[in-house]
Motif scaffolding. Structure first.
Motif, PDB file in Angstrom:
ATOM      1  N   VAL A   1     -82.007 -12.735  -7.110  1.00  0.00           N
ATOM      2  CA  VAL A   1     -80.920 -12.998  -8.059  1.00  0.00           C
ATOM      3  C   VAL A   1     -81.404 -13.929  -9.173  1.00  0.00           C
ATOM      4  O   VAL A   1     -81.081 -13.707 -10.348  1.00  0.00           O
ATOM      5  N   TYR A   2     -82.175 -14.946  -8.805  1.00  0.00           N
ATOM      6  CA  TYR A   2     -82.699 -15.846  -9.839  1.00  0.00           C
ATOM      7  C   TYR A   2     -83.562 -15.084 -10.838  1.00  0.00           C
ATOM      8  O   TYR A   2     -83.511 -15.344 -12.034  1.00  0.00           O
ATOM      9  N   LYS A   3     -84.321 -14.125 -10.357  1.00  0.00           N
ATOM     10  CA  LYS A   3     -85.139 -13.320 -11.271  1.00  0.00           C
ATOM     11  C   LYS A   3     -84.229 -12.516 -12.207  1.00  0.00           C
ATOM     12  O   LYS A   3     -84.493 -12.423 -13.404  1.00  0.00           O
ATOM     13  N   GLN A   4     -83.162 -11.944 -11.647  1.00  0.00           N
ATOM     14  CA  GLN A   4     -82.221 -11.188 -12.480  1.00  0.00           C
ATOM     15  C   GLN A   4     -81.562 -12.081 -13.531  1.00  0.00           C
ATOM     16  O   GLN A   4     -81.229 -11.629 -14.618  1.00  0.00           O
ATOM     17  N   LEU A   5     -81.384 -13.361 -13.192  1.00  0.00           N
ATOM     18  CA  LEU A   5     -80.757 -14.314 -14.106  1.00  0.00           C
ATOM     19  C   LEU A   5     -81.773 -14.966 -15.046  1.00  0.00           C
ATOM     20  O   LEU A   5     -81.419 -15.852 -15.812  1.00  0.00           O
ATOM     21  N   HIS A   6     -83.026 -14.544 -14.949  1.00  0.00           N
ATOM     22  CA  HIS A   6     -84.121 -15.084 -15.765  1.00  0.00           C
ATOM     23  C   HIS A   6     -84.357 -16.567 -15.502  1.00  0.00           C
ATOM     24  O   HIS A   6     -84.789 -17.291 -16.393  1.00  0.00           O
ATOM     25  N   ARG A   7     -84.081 -16.984 -14.279  1.00  0.00           N
ATOM     26  CA  ARG A   7     -84.342 -18.366 -13.864  1.00  0.00           C
ATOM     27  C   ARG A   7     -85.659 -18.346 -13.081  1.00  0.00           C
ATOM     28  O   ARG A   7     -85.687 -18.432 -11.863  1.00  0.00           O
TER      29      ARG A   7
ATOM     30  N   ASN B   1     -74.771 -11.673   3.880  1.00  0.00           N
ATOM     31  CA  ASN B   1     -74.273 -10.324   3.611  1.00  0.00           C
ATOM     32  C   ASN B   1     -73.237 -10.308   2.487  1.00  0.00           C
ATOM     33  O   ASN B   1     -73.213  -9.382   1.673  1.00  0.00           O
ATOM     34  N   LEU B   2     -72.391 -11.339   2.421  1.00  0.00           N
ATOM     35  CA  LEU B   2     -71.456 -11.438   1.299  1.00  0.00           C
ATOM     36  C   LEU B   2     -72.220 -11.621  -0.011  1.00  0.00           C
ATOM     37  O   LEU B   2     -71.835 -11.067  -1.045  1.00  0.00           O
ATOM     38  N   GLY B   3     -73.306 -12.377   0.040  1.00  0.00           N
ATOM     39  CA  GLY B   3     -74.157 -12.518  -1.138  1.00  0.00           C
ATOM     40  C   GLY B   3     -74.747 -11.189  -1.560  1.00  0.00           C
ATOM     41  O   GLY B   3     -74.813 -10.875  -2.754  1.00  0.00           O
ATOM     42  N   ASN B   4     -75.167 -10.399  -0.596  1.00  0.00           N
ATOM     43  CA  ASN B   4     -75.729  -9.077  -0.902  1.00  0.00           C
ATOM     44  C   ASN B   4     -74.712  -8.191  -1.618  1.00  0.00           C
ATOM     45  O   ASN B   4     -75.044  -7.511  -2.593  1.00  0.00           O
TER      46      ASN B   4
ATOM     47  N   ALA C   1     -73.072 -14.425  -5.817  1.00  0.00           N
ATOM     48  CA  ALA C   1     -74.166 -14.180  -4.872  1.00  0.00           C
ATOM     49  C   ALA C   1     -74.974 -15.456  -4.675  1.00  0.00           C
ATOM     50  O   ALA C   1     -75.295 -15.821  -3.535  1.00  0.00           O
ATOM     51  N   VAL C   2     -75.287 -16.142  -5.767  1.00  0.00           N
ATOM     52  CA  VAL C   2     -76.019 -17.410  -5.678  1.00  0.00           C
ATOM     53  C   VAL C   2     -75.263 -18.384  -4.782  1.00  0.00           C
ATOM     54  O   VAL C   2     -75.854 -19.032  -3.907  1.00  0.00           O
ATOM     55  N   ALA C   3     -73.956 -18.490  -4.975  1.00  0.00           N
ATOM     56  CA  ALA C   3     -73.149 -19.427  -4.183  1.00  0.00           C
ATOM     57  C   ALA C   3     -73.207 -19.088  -2.689  1.00  0.00           C
ATOM     58  O   ALA C   3     -73.360 -19.987  -1.849  1.00  0.00           O
TER      59      ALA C   3
ATOM     60  N   LEU D   1     -84.232 -15.136   4.950  1.00  0.00           N
ATOM     61  CA  LEU D   1     -83.595 -14.043   4.217  1.00  0.00           C
ATOM     62  C   LEU D   1     -82.761 -14.496   3.016  1.00  0.00           C
ATOM     63  O   LEU D   1     -82.911 -13.929   1.923  1.00  0.00           O
ATOM     64  N   PRO D   2     -81.895 -15.512   3.142  1.00  0.00           N
ATOM     65  CA  PRO D   2     -81.154 -15.910   1.938  1.00  0.00           C
ATOM     66  C   PRO D   2     -82.055 -16.503   0.853  1.00  0.00           C
ATOM     67  O   PRO D   2     -81.756 -16.363  -0.336  1.00  0.00           O
ATOM     68  N   HIS D   3     -83.160 -17.133   1.249  1.00  0.00           N
ATOM     69  CA  HIS D   3     -84.120 -17.620   0.252  1.00  0.00           C
ATOM     70  C   HIS D   3     -84.698 -16.431  -0.526  1.00  0.00           C
ATOM     71  O   HIS D   3     -84.794 -16.462  -1.753  1.00  0.00           O
ATOM     72  N   ASN D   4     -85.079 -15.396   0.194  1.00  0.00           N
ATOM     73  CA  ASN D   4     -85.632 -14.203  -0.437  1.00  0.00           C
ATOM     74  C   ASN D   4     -84.601 -13.554  -1.367  1.00  0.00           C
ATOM     75  O   ASN D   4     -84.902 -13.211  -2.508  1.00  0.00           O
ATOM     76  N   ASN D   5     -83.383 -13.384  -0.855  1.00  0.00           N
ATOM     77  CA  ASN D   5     -82.339 -12.748  -1.649  1.00  0.00           C
ATOM     78  C   ASN D   5     -81.970 -13.585  -2.873  1.00  0.00           C
ATOM     79  O   ASN D   5     -81.727 -13.052  -3.955  1.00  0.00           O
ATOM     80  N   LEU D   6     -81.956 -14.895  -2.689  1.00  0.00           N
ATOM     81  CA  LEU D   6     -81.668 -15.789  -3.804  1.00  0.00           C
ATOM     82  C   LEU D   6     -82.750 -15.677  -4.872  1.00  0.00           C
ATOM     83  O   LEU D   6     -82.445 -15.691  -6.075  1.00  0.00           O
ATOM     84  N   SER D   7     -83.989 -15.521  -4.444  1.00  0.00           N
ATOM     85  CA  SER D   7     -85.071 -15.381  -5.430  1.00  0.00           C
ATOM     86  C   SER D   7     -84.859 -14.139  -6.299  1.00  0.00           C
ATOM     87  O   SER D   7     -85.087 -14.181  -7.507  1.00  0.00           O
TER      88      SER D   7
END
Length: 158
Positions: free
Chosen positions: A112-118, A74-77, A88-90, A104-110
């Protein structure tokens, strides 16, 4: 009769965030060390767009249970919503480190990675999230080795 905490969860599920907040605050006044209740209060506050108060609740939850992956997620969100993508990644990575099978954190991390172009990291995390979700759907009552041992031990003690 439902407990105060159960009523609060019902309010959350019904999207009655004001009542959920009130009920959870009352519950926490009597149970000030309940990490999950602080997390749920944070959820209610986040849904009302009271992000700073929500963050404080999630951090308080972690003060009571430093391994509460729900609060980390939730803090990542919130960090993601505020545009603080590295933070958020951290948070997501810490949740994954604690519970690698929590999808859920795997999904949310994905996301963010897309937003970061990773994109390579995005693909890895979204695949992991989908695999874990499918595993859970196929085995909703999958028993972990630890829970199996506890069950076995309790039967032997009877």
């Amino acid at each position: 009769m439902k407990s105060l905490y159960e009523r609060a969860l019902d309010h959350l599920e019904a999207r009655d965030y004001d009542e959920a907040e009130t009920t959870l605050k009352e519950y926490l006044s009597k149970n000030p060390a309940d990490a999950m209740a602080y997390n749920k209060l944070g959820v209610a506050l986040a849904k009302k767009l009271h992000r700073n108060e929500a963050k404080q609740c999630f951090k308080e939850a972690l003060n009571h249970d430093s391994r509460l992956v729900h609060a980390l997620n939730n803090l990542g969100n919130i960090a993601q919503e505020e545009g603080n993508l590295e933070q958020a990644v951290a948070y997501y990575q810490k949740a994954i480190h604690i519970d690698p099978d929590y999808s859920l954190p795997h999904n949310n991390l994905s996301v963010v990675y897309k937003q970061l172009h990773r994109y390579g990291d995005f693909i890895r995390e979204i695949r992991t999230a989908k695999r874990l979700e499918n595993k859970k759907a196929l085995n909703p009552k999958e028993q972990t080795f630890t829970s199996w041992l506890k069950e076995l031990w309790s039967k032997r003690r009877k």
